[in-house]
Structures are given as structure tokens and as C-alpha cells.
Design an enzyme around this catalytic site. Sequence first.
Site, short mmCIF file in Angstrom:
data_model
loop_
_atom_site.label_atom_id
_atom_site.label_comp_id
_atom_site.label_asym_id
_atom_site.label_seq_id
_atom_site.Cartn_x
_atom_site.Cartn_y
_atom_site.Cartn_z
N PRO A 1 4.95 -2.80 -0.78
CA PRO A 1 3.93 -3.78 -1.14
C PRO A 1 2.54 -3.40 -0.64
O PRO A 1 2.35 -3.13 0.53
CB PRO A 1 4.41 -5.06 -0.45
CG PRO A 1 5.73 -4.76 0.17
CD PRO A 1 5.88 -3.30 0.22
N GLU A 2 1.61 -3.38 -1.56
CA GLU A 2 0.20 -3.18 -1.22
C GLU A 2 -0.55 -4.43 -1.68
O GLU A 2 0.07 -5.43 -1.99
CB GLU A 2 -0.34 -1.92 -1.93
CG GLU A 2 0.47 -0.67 -1.61
CD GLU A 2 -0.06 0.58 -2.31
OE1 GLU A 2 -1.27 0.64 -2.59
OE2 GLU A 2 0.74 1.48 -2.58
#
Length: 272
Positions: free
Chosen positions: A2-3
Site C-alpha cells: 500500500p502506497e
Amino acid sequence: MPELPEVENIVLDLKNEVVGRSVSGVKIYHSSILATPRKELEKGILGQRILQIGRRGKFIRIDLSGNLILWIHLGMTGQLLLEDSASALRPHTHFVLAFEDSGKCLRFRDPRRFGRIAFTSQDKERFPEGVRRLGPEPQEWNKEDFVSLLKRRRARIKSLLLDQRVVAGVGNIYADESLYRAGIHPLRRAERVPKRRLLRLYDAISEVLEEATQLGGSSIDDYLHLDGEKGRFQEFHQVYGRVGERCSHCGSEIRRIKLAGRSSFFCSQCQR
DNA sequence: TTAGCCCTGAGA
DNA sequence: TCTCAGGGCTAA
């Protein structure tokens, strides 16, 4: 992994689902993910109402009554899921919040346990180290400041994009995709990148993050929305994970190199 | 600036 | 059974 776009999607979902609810229960199954003493969290969070949900870099920020904040970082394989309280716990579920008047609960699972949960007051001095150190959000960053900062740095451009102190929220996928769009080789020293390309990079970062957020983020291995659905931006990756494939622009082979222990994907023709 | 640590599942 | 994936951090 996840960014910013993935975290942003989780935050948007959470806003709809849990704001206004009061915490009626907390369960911790693996305290190694806690950055706050377990007792402190257990005691402090019970009965508090969720006032607001936000994001800072890749951190999810849950503002609670009592001037408290619950911080969640998903690490690489972390997932936040809203599930029926009666449903069986999936493996690697480490943390669960139950709510008053709701049959659903918020579950945090993370096979690799790189994720972290912290519990602090609203006092900025008490924020987690990782939060205090964060640089500006990409959308808040002034274009000229971005260019002049990078022009003064000798480090490799991609290392700087991954450095959360420089810019918050960009990770491996979006750094590669942005550099591709801007035509910059990941190993290039920042100070050596022509100004026009840095300007292009600034726009590319905003575009890539915006498009990815709109499409629900990228689901590579583990990332899921709050309801378990996958994101769709991975279908639009031009270089990330595409080693050996052809560049859609020039037809050259997409290459992979190692930079600071991470894979970097790029087109050696288009990126100089 | 880089190597190594944390950690587990997937694939060779 | 071994190797690899890597975000954030520390130590060299």
C-alpha cells in the site's frame, strides 16, 4: 504494497463506515505490531468515539474523542477489513476494533507483520517518529520548491522519491511509474536531471497518484479495499512488474535493476 | 550510502 | 529447501 493511493482508498471507505461510531471492544492478538504499550491502548481506546479519519503519507490517522489518535501503517502486506463480528478470524489477524450498535468490526491483518499501530494524543510532539519525520504531501508541494530541492541533491532520483522525508506517500510502484512518465532513469543523480524533466516529474507524480486513487489503487499481492475488493490500477502499470515486456512507447524491453534493495523497473530507451 | 533486520508466503 | 519480495528503520 500500500502506497498513497491505496491508503487514500481505505481512508475514504473508512470515513463512510466508521465515523461517529464508538469503540466497544479491542482485541490484540499479536502485540509485536504495536508501537504503543498494549495496556495503554486497550485502556485508552475503549468507549471513545471516532470523530474523523485521515491520512498522512502512508499512515492512516483515526481521530478519536478524548484528544486521541490511532495511527495505522499497513507496511507491505497489511490489510484493514470491515467484517461481520460473527465471521471467523482469518489467519494473521492481529488487531480488532468492535463498535457499539454495529454487527461489523474493523480487523487488521498482516502476514508479514511489517505494519504498525500506534496510539497517541493530539500533541504533535507525541506523534509517531515516522509521522513527525514526513515530508510534504505531494499535492501540497509547491512546484518550484520541488525542483529546487531536487536540484540541490546528489542522491539517485529514485532514492529521493522513496525517502518519506522528501515527499510523503510515494513508494516503489508509483516512483517507477512517475519516473517512466517523466523519462528519467531511476539511477540518475537528482542534481543532474534537467529542470524541464523535473517539472515533468512533478506533474507525473500528481497524475499517477490521482489516476491510481481514482481506480482504487494497485492490487499486486495483498492490497484490498475495506470490503475485500481489489484495486484496478495494476492493469495500467507501464513498467512496474513488467520486466521483459515491451515498452508501450518505443518497444524496447523493460528492465529491472536493484536500487537500495528494491526492484526498479524502467525502459532504458525512454528513460535517461 | 549501503547492508541488514523484521517477517511469511510463493515459487523455483 | 532455498530465494525472493520490500517499508521503515538502524548500524556500519
